[in-house]
Design a protein around this motif. Structure first.
Motif, PDB file in Angstrom:
ATOM      1  N   LEU A  35       0.828  -1.204   0.000  1.00 48.51           N
ATOM      2  CA  LEU A  35       0.000   0.000   0.000  1.00 48.51           C
ATOM      3  C   LEU A  35       0.861   1.253   0.000  1.00 48.51           C
ATOM      4  O   LEU A  35       0.611   2.190  -0.758  1.00 48.51           O
ATOM      5  CB  LEU A  35      -0.948   0.019   1.200  1.00 48.51           C
ATOM      6  CG  LEU A  35      -1.774   1.296   1.366  1.00 48.51           C
ATOM      7  CD1 LEU A  35      -2.583   1.615   0.117  1.00 48.51           C
ATOM      8  CD2 LEU A  35      -2.668   1.196   2.583  1.00 48.51           C
ATOM      9  N   ALA A  36       1.882   1.251   0.834  1.00 54.40           N
ATOM     10  CA  ALA A  36       2.773   2.415   0.899  1.00 54.40           C
ATOM     11  C   ALA A  36       3.426   2.672  -0.456  1.00 54.40           C
ATOM     12  O   ALA A  36       3.503   3.816  -0.908  1.00 54.40           O
ATOM     13  CB  ALA A  36       3.839   2.192   1.977  1.00 54.40           C
ATOM     14  N   LYS A  40       2.877   5.860  -2.811  1.00 56.09           N
ATOM     15  CA  LYS A  40       4.107   6.666  -2.833  1.00 56.09           C
ATOM     16  C   LYS A  40       4.359   7.357  -1.482  1.00 56.09           C
ATOM     17  O   LYS A  40       4.672   8.541  -1.401  1.00 56.09           O
ATOM     18  CB  LYS A  40       4.096   7.670  -3.984  1.00 56.09           C
ATOM     19  CG  LYS A  40       4.042   7.000  -5.339  1.00 56.09           C
ATOM     20  CD  LYS A  40       4.086   8.003  -6.454  1.00 56.09           C
ATOM     21  CE  LYS A  40       4.065   7.427  -7.830  1.00 56.09           C
ATOM     22  NZ  LYS A  40       3.747   6.089  -8.094  1.00 56.09           N
ATOM     23  N   ILE A  41       4.177   6.556  -0.418  1.00 56.16           N
ATOM     24  CA  ILE A  41       4.411   7.009   0.953  1.00 56.16           C
ATOM     25  C   ILE A  41       5.405   6.031   1.571  1.00 56.16           C
ATOM     26  O   ILE A  41       5.310   4.819   1.348  1.00 56.16           O
ATOM     27  CB  ILE A  41       3.093   7.012   1.762  1.00 56.16           C
ATOM     28  CG1 ILE A  41       2.110   8.022   1.168  1.00 56.16           C
ATOM     29  CG2 ILE A  41       3.339   7.309   3.233  1.00 56.16           C
ATOM     30  CD1 ILE A  41       0.713   7.962   1.777  1.00 56.16           C
ATOM     31  N   ASP A  42       6.349   6.528   2.341  1.00 52.94           N
ATOM     32  CA  ASP A  42       7.307   5.655   3.010  1.00 52.94           C
ATOM     33  C   ASP A  42       6.582   4.639   3.888  1.00 52.94           C
ATOM     34  O   ASP A  42       5.614   4.967   4.566  1.00 52.94           O
ATOM     35  CB  ASP A  42       8.262   6.512   3.851  1.00 52.94           C
ATOM     36  CG  ASP A  42       9.343   5.677   4.490  1.00 52.94           C
ATOM     37  OD1 ASP A  42       9.179   5.329   5.679  1.00 52.94           O
ATOM     38  OD2 ASP A  42      10.315   5.363   3.801  1.00 52.94           O
ATOM     39  N   ILE A  49       0.711   6.224  10.206  1.00 51.05           N
ATOM     40  CA  ILE A  49      -0.630   6.682   9.836  1.00 51.05           C
ATOM     41  C   ILE A  49      -1.659   5.676  10.336  1.00 51.05           C
ATOM     42  O   ILE A  49      -2.651   6.041  10.973  1.00 51.05           O
ATOM     43  CB  ILE A  49      -0.759   6.880   8.309  1.00 51.05           C
ATOM     44  CG1 ILE A  49       0.070   8.082   7.855  1.00 51.05           C
ATOM     45  CG2 ILE A  49      -2.224   7.043   7.894  1.00 51.05           C
ATOM     46  CD1 ILE A  49       0.200   8.215   6.343  1.00 51.05           C
ATOM     47  N   GLU A  50      -1.416   4.396  10.082  1.00 52.43           N
ATOM     48  CA  GLU A  50      -2.367   3.359  10.494  1.00 52.43           C
ATOM     49  C   GLU A  50      -2.506   3.279  12.019  1.00 52.43           C
ATOM     50  O   GLU A  50      -3.564   2.911  12.508  1.00 52.43           O
ATOM     51  CB  GLU A  50      -1.954   2.001   9.930  1.00 52.43           C
ATOM     52  CG  GLU A  50      -2.211   1.863   8.452  1.00 52.43           C
ATOM     53  CD  GLU A  50      -2.033   0.446   7.942  1.00 52.43           C
ATOM     54  OE1 GLU A  50      -1.715  -0.465   8.740  1.00 52.43           O
ATOM     55  OE2 GLU A  50      -2.227   0.239   6.732  1.00 52.43           O
ATOM     56  N   ARG A  51      -1.459   3.601  12.739  1.00 51.11           N
ATOM     57  CA  ARG A  51      -1.520   3.577  14.210  1.00 51.11           C
ATOM     58  C   ARG A  51      -2.034   4.889  14.799  1.00 51.11           C
ATOM     59  O   ARG A  51      -2.155   5.019  16.005  1.00 51.11           O
ATOM     60  CB  ARG A  51      -0.137   3.250  14.786  1.00 51.11           C
ATOM     61  CG  ARG A  51       0.312   1.831  14.518  1.00 51.11           C
ATOM     62  CD  ARG A  51       1.573   1.481  15.284  1.00 51.11           C
ATOM     63  NE  ARG A  51       2.693   2.345  14.970  1.00 51.11           N
ATOM     64  CZ  ARG A  51       3.544   2.174  13.958  1.00 51.11           C
ATOM     65  NH1 ARG A  51       3.384   1.165  13.121  1.00 51.11           N
ATOM     66  NH2 ARG A  51       4.552   3.011  13.760  1.00 51.11           N
TER      67      ARG A  51
END
Length: 81
Positions: A35-36, A40-42, A49-51
């Motif tokens: 997904l990252a 295009k997210i580290d 983000i998920e936490r």
């Protein structure tokens, strides 16, 4: 305005949004890394983000929604926001 330290309690809104992202990711059988990469997210940032540990920018919400094939508003609705 003072900067909030890293030790502050997580904002419930961010936790809910992160949970909505995670739920959709898991439903699609995507790894966090996949997904990252698609968004295009580290990967470590995606985990935060998920936490609910990071305030998500509007652009990142758009990137995440695009990567999982939904509207950004769907994520907010799923999060109850």
């Amino acid at each position: 305005m003072a900067r909030i330290s890293a030790s502050f309690d997580k904002d419930l809104h961010l936790v809910k949004l992160g949970a909505a992202v995670r739920a959709r990711r898991v439903k699609l059988a995507l790894s966090q890394e996949a997904l990252a990469d698609a968004a295009k997210i580290d990967r470590s940032h995606m985990g935060k983000i998920e936490r609910g540990e990071r305030n998500v920018t509007f652009l990142n919400i758009l990137r995440i929604a695009n990567a999982i094939g939904c509207m950004p508003s769907d994520l907010l609705i799923d999060a109850g926001l």
